[in-house]
Write an enzyme that holds these catalytic residues in place. Structure first.
Site, PDB file in Angstrom:
ATOM      1  N   LYS A  32       0.641  -2.928   1.833  1.00 51.53           N
ATOM      2  CA  LYS A  32       1.508  -4.014   1.391  1.00 51.53           C
ATOM      3  C   LYS A  32       1.411  -5.259   2.270  1.00 51.53           C
ATOM      4  CE  LYS A  32       4.952  -1.274  -1.114  1.00 51.53           C
ATOM      5  NZ  LYS A  32       6.401  -1.020  -1.289  1.00 51.53           N
ATOM      6  N   ASP A  64      10.407  -5.058  -5.273  1.00 53.48           N
ATOM      7  CA  ASP A  64      11.269  -3.970  -4.803  1.00 53.48           C
ATOM      8  C   ASP A  64      12.746  -4.370  -4.775  1.00 53.48           C
ATOM      9  OD1 ASP A  64       9.339  -1.998  -4.465  1.00 53.48           O
ATOM     10  OD2 ASP A  64       8.870  -2.613  -2.420  1.00 53.48           O
TER      11      ASP A  64
END
Length: 290
Positions: free
Chosen positions: A80, A116
């Site tokens: 990420k 997220d």
């Protein structure tokens, strides 16, 4: 008209668009299950696969995405942060977090998103109907999931976002993502903060299948009227959730966050509203088989 497969989808053809999830390891990922259920439900000629990309090779995966015209990429650990440095542009949220979990092609450019936080808030609304505006929140942990949750809570108008972590410096850095509402908790003040919280979020790995057992905080400290989210979704009920529910506390696992962050990615890739119910059903069925 093409014949349908047993799953109700048209066969993969030369016109099928490809999406993928990259990670290391990645075989456990539910992303292909979620996305392929969404493609089937909407009738889109797309398919999603998992691609194991070794740590340190994220830039090669981005080159491959560009070269092959992949229509969308989900990103999981450990890539990420590396992907955030390798895409052409970042959304404000992805830039603030320094992490990307969704890549969207825009012409010749790759744009990094982080869904997220939005997935957490949407999942919370789905499970409990809770609006975090003005609420007192405690987040346990300071990893990537905690960072996304804390940032989202601050943007959504939570009155107080307290972060607890064994490393005080990490807790402070994460708390700053909530802006003026954020602050780090000293170990001695965690119990009092949890007792006074409207929302408690476990973003540690305690209780996850295959990880360290235990409770992130004594369940007896949580107020009866609070809402709790344990971001763990496998097992579906951690020992901590079971203890909380045994006391009558409203407590949810992290599956809705997983589903809703994927739903945001689906819409970013396709421009089509995500069929959340179908994605949720597919995820639950897949987890039941594990």
């Amino acid at each position: 008209m093409d014949e349908l497969n047993d799953n109700g989808r048209s066969p993969v053809s030369g016109e099928t668009r490809l999406a993928a999830v990259i990670g290391d390891p990645v075989r456990h990922s539910l992303s292909p299950c979620l996305m392929n259920a969404a493609f089937a439900e909407t009738g889109l000629d797309w398919t999603c696969v998992a691609m194991e990309v070794p740590e340190g090779q994220a830039s090669g995966a981005l080159d491959g995405m560009r070269a092959m015209g992949i229509g969308g990429l989900s990103v999981t650990m450990p890539h990420k942060a590396a992907v955030a440095s390798g895409v052409d542009d970042l959304t404000a949220g992805a830039r603030a977090l320094g992490a990307v979990n969704c890549i969207v092609p825009d012409g010749d450019r790759l744009v990094g998103h982080n869904t997220d936080g939005a997935g957490f808030l949407d999942g919370l609304r789905h499970d409990s109907g809770l609006d975090v505006t003005g609420l007192r929140c405690v987040v346990l942990g300071a990893g990537g999931a905690a960072r996304a949750v804390v940032h989202a809570l601050g943007l959504a108008g939570a009155a107080d976002v307290a972060v607890a972590n064994r490393t005080a410096g990490r807790a402070l850095r994460v708390a700053e993502l909530a802006g003026a509402a954020g602050h780090a908790l000293e170990p001695s003040s965690v119990g009092g903060a949890v007792a006074g919280a409207d929302l408690v979020v476990n973003a540690t790995s305690l209780g996850m299948a295959g990880s360290e057992a235990g409770h992130p905080v004594d369940p007896d400290l949580v107020a009866a009227g609070a809402v709790v989210v344990d971001l763990i979704y496998h097992p579906a009920q951690s020992a901590w959730l079971a203890a909380l529910r045994g006391r009558g506390v409203e407590a949810h696992n992290g599956l809705s966050m997983l589903v809703h962050q994927a739903a945001h990615a689906f819409t970013l890739w396709t421009g089509v509203e995500a069929p959340v119910a179908a994605m949720d059903a597919a995820a639950r069925a897949a987890l039941a088989r594990r």
